[in-house]
Design a protein around this motif. Structure first.
Motif, mmCIF file in Angstrom:
data_model
loop_
_atom_site.group_PDB
_atom_site.id
_atom_site.type_symbol
_atom_site.label_atom_id
_atom_site.label_comp_id
_atom_site.label_asym_id
_atom_site.label_seq_id
_atom_site.Cartn_x
_atom_site.Cartn_y
_atom_site.Cartn_z
ATOM 1 N N LYS A 192 32.786 40.901 43.049
ATOM 2 C CA LYS A 192 34.277 41.386 42.725
ATOM 3 C C LYS A 192 35.197 40.159 42.643
ATOM 4 N N GLN A 195 34.455 38.100 39.337
ATOM 5 C CA GLN A 195 35.239 38.693 38.081
ATOM 6 C C GLN A 195 36.702 38.697 38.108
ATOM 7 N N LEU A 196 37.436 38.735 39.286
ATOM 8 C CA LEU A 196 38.737 38.596 38.984
ATOM 9 C C LEU A 196 39.072 37.114 38.893
ATOM 10 N N SER A 198 37.446 35.133 36.964
ATOM 11 C CA SER A 198 37.280 34.977 35.782
ATOM 12 C C SER A 198 38.174 35.108 34.990
ATOM 13 N N CYS A 199 39.076 36.274 35.281
ATOM 14 C CA CYS A 199 40.179 36.987 34.471
ATOM 15 C C CYS A 199 41.422 35.781 34.763
ATOM 16 N N ALA A 263 46.222 37.602 37.965
ATOM 17 C CA ALA A 263 45.432 38.436 38.714
ATOM 18 C C ALA A 263 45.869 39.717 39.011
ATOM 19 N N ALA A 266 45.450 41.656 35.744
ATOM 20 C CA ALA A 266 44.066 41.992 35.457
ATOM 21 C C ALA A 266 43.598 43.238 36.338
ATOM 22 N N ILE A 267 44.019 43.123 37.583
ATOM 23 C CA ILE A 267 43.640 44.513 38.289
ATOM 24 C C ILE A 267 44.374 45.748 37.759
ATOM 25 N N GLN A 271 40.735 44.853 33.893
ATOM 26 C CA GLN A 271 40.141 43.995 33.266
ATOM 27 C C GLN A 271 38.972 43.188 34.191
ATOM 28 N N HIS A 272 39.100 43.073 35.409
ATOM 29 C CA HIS A 272 38.254 42.620 36.293
ATOM 30 C C HIS A 272 37.084 43.510 36.414
ATOM 31 N N SER A 277 32.183 36.944 33.917
ATOM 32 C CA SER A 277 31.799 35.724 34.794
ATOM 33 C C SER A 277 31.415 34.296 34.201
#
Length: 388
Positions: A192, A195-196, A198-199, A263, A266-267, A271-272, A277
């Motif tokens: 997780k 993924q975040l 990466s955003c 961040a 994205a949340i 998007q996360h 990745s």
């Protein structure tokens, strides 16, 4: 949602020009702006540890800064964001409905006041997770357990020695989703976090195309991020680093604000939850072959021998007058530095080294010397001797 406000950063940054950010200044800022806050604990020297609060959304986020007292860039960035959210009603309403954000501006107020990495008892709080000998770490752990956060942000500064591997650019921002053990297996919480991150990296490509890196993913059994990740809390480490000619971290502070806002976006937009990745894994690892200044091809000689060497210099940060830090240039490497690069470089072309104390450059000495007709003061090449 975010891109519009990023272009207007100068209009919403807080008035915090100095890297030295004592606990008294943070307290003054909190009271002045009437931010929603609470005292969640106290330091070894009984300074209050504050938590700022905004939002009532279902996704709960905790960010903390100045776990190391001399690392203030992310603290200043977070106060920028706090100011933005209290001035931009539209953005505030979106955040308030979707997120609940808690921010500890200074987990180590004693260290912040003295501009030291460790706390008043000389404990490195970031390596105190297991034994929790410091009141600061106990406060942090109790808070995380109480609120059961969805994401944790562990915010730090990194030295000017860091750069993306195989690059001569500084690592202005470095990221890490800490590992949970030494096997290399990726846990659910780490995934997780990846993924975040990466955003964030995707969102900053236009701002920092060559100056983002991944911090070492070595497992540290006593480290804060590794252990929170191990307990199942997705943890994001951000290291605020050097930007060219920006030793006060003005630009880095700006990009840190952007990273955190990206961040949040994205949340909110989920998007996360999409696998991005590749952005994380394609970001180069941090390397440590940068120096603040390098003088190349310097001639050193005595009556019998002569050699050609490179001289590497780093700045040491010193708190003076309890107002701001100064940068004291010191010689840290001498010899063949072909595998290093300098944020500033000078080619001496066999000019001869001289100093008041020795005919050779000495590691640990202040970077005040002459190279031929050049006069070097605090590391910087100033006017030549021939024109004085």
């Amino acid at each position: 949602m975010i891109d519009t406000v990023l272009t207007n950063y100068e209009n919403w940054k807080e008035d915090l020009p100095n890297r030295y950010l004592p606990a008294t200044r943070v307290e003054e800022l909190i009271f002045k702006n009437s931010y929603s806050f609470e005292v969640i604990g106290s330091s070894f020297e009984d300074r209050p540890i504050y938590k700022l609060n905004i939002g009532k959304g279902k996704t709960k986020i905790l960010l903390w800064s100045q776990m190391h007292g001399n690392e203030s860039t992310a603290t200043r960035a977070m106060f920028d964001i706090w100011k933005l959210l209290h001035e931009d009603e539209t953005l505030y309403n979106i955040i308030e409905q979707q997120l609940e954000i808690h921010f500890i501006p200074q987990l180590n107020p004693d260290g912040a006041e003295k501009y030291t990495r460790r706390n008043a008892a000389n404990i490195d709080i970031n390596r105190d997770f297991v034994e929790s000998q410091s009141p600061e770490m106990r406060t942090l752990k109790e808070l995380v357990v109480k609120w059961d956060y969805d994401f944790l942000f562990n915010l730090h500064d990194q030295r000017t020695i860091f750069h993306p591997k195989n690059s001569n650019h500084p690592a202005s921002l470095s990221f890490l989703a800490p590992v949970t053990d030494s096997t290399g297996a990726i846990s659910t919480s780490q995934r997780k976090a990846i993924q975040l991150i990466s955003c964030i990296i995707e969102g900053l490509q236009d701002f920092l195309p060559h100056q983002m890196a991944r911090f070492s993913d070595e497992f540290y059994p006593k480290a804060t991020g590794d252990n929170f990740q191990k307990l199942g809390y997705p943890t994001i480490l951000i290291e605020c680093g050097h930007f060219p000619n920006d030793y006060k971290r003005v630009q880095t502070r700006r990009f840190t604000s952007f990273a955190i806002l990206k961040a949040f976006e994205a949340i909110i937009k989920q998007q996360h939850l999409i696998d991005k990745s590749d952005y994380y894994y394609n970001t180069p690892m941090n390397s440590q072959k940068a120096l603040d200044i390098i003088y190349r091809d310097v001639k050193i000689e005595n009556a019998k021998h002569s050699s050609k060497v490179d001289i590497g210099i780093l700045y040491r940060e010193v708190l003076e007058n309890e107002e701001e830090i100064s940068f004291k240039a010191e010689i840290v490497e001498v010899g063949d530095l072909s595998d290093y690069f300098g944020h500033d470089e000078y080619h001496a072309e066999n000019r001869v080294f001289k100093s008041e104390s020795n005919i050779y450059p000495e590691i640990g000495n202040s970077a005040d010397f002459q190279i031929g007709e050049w006069n070097v003061v605090n590391g910087a090449k100033t006017t030549s001797w021939s024109t004085r």
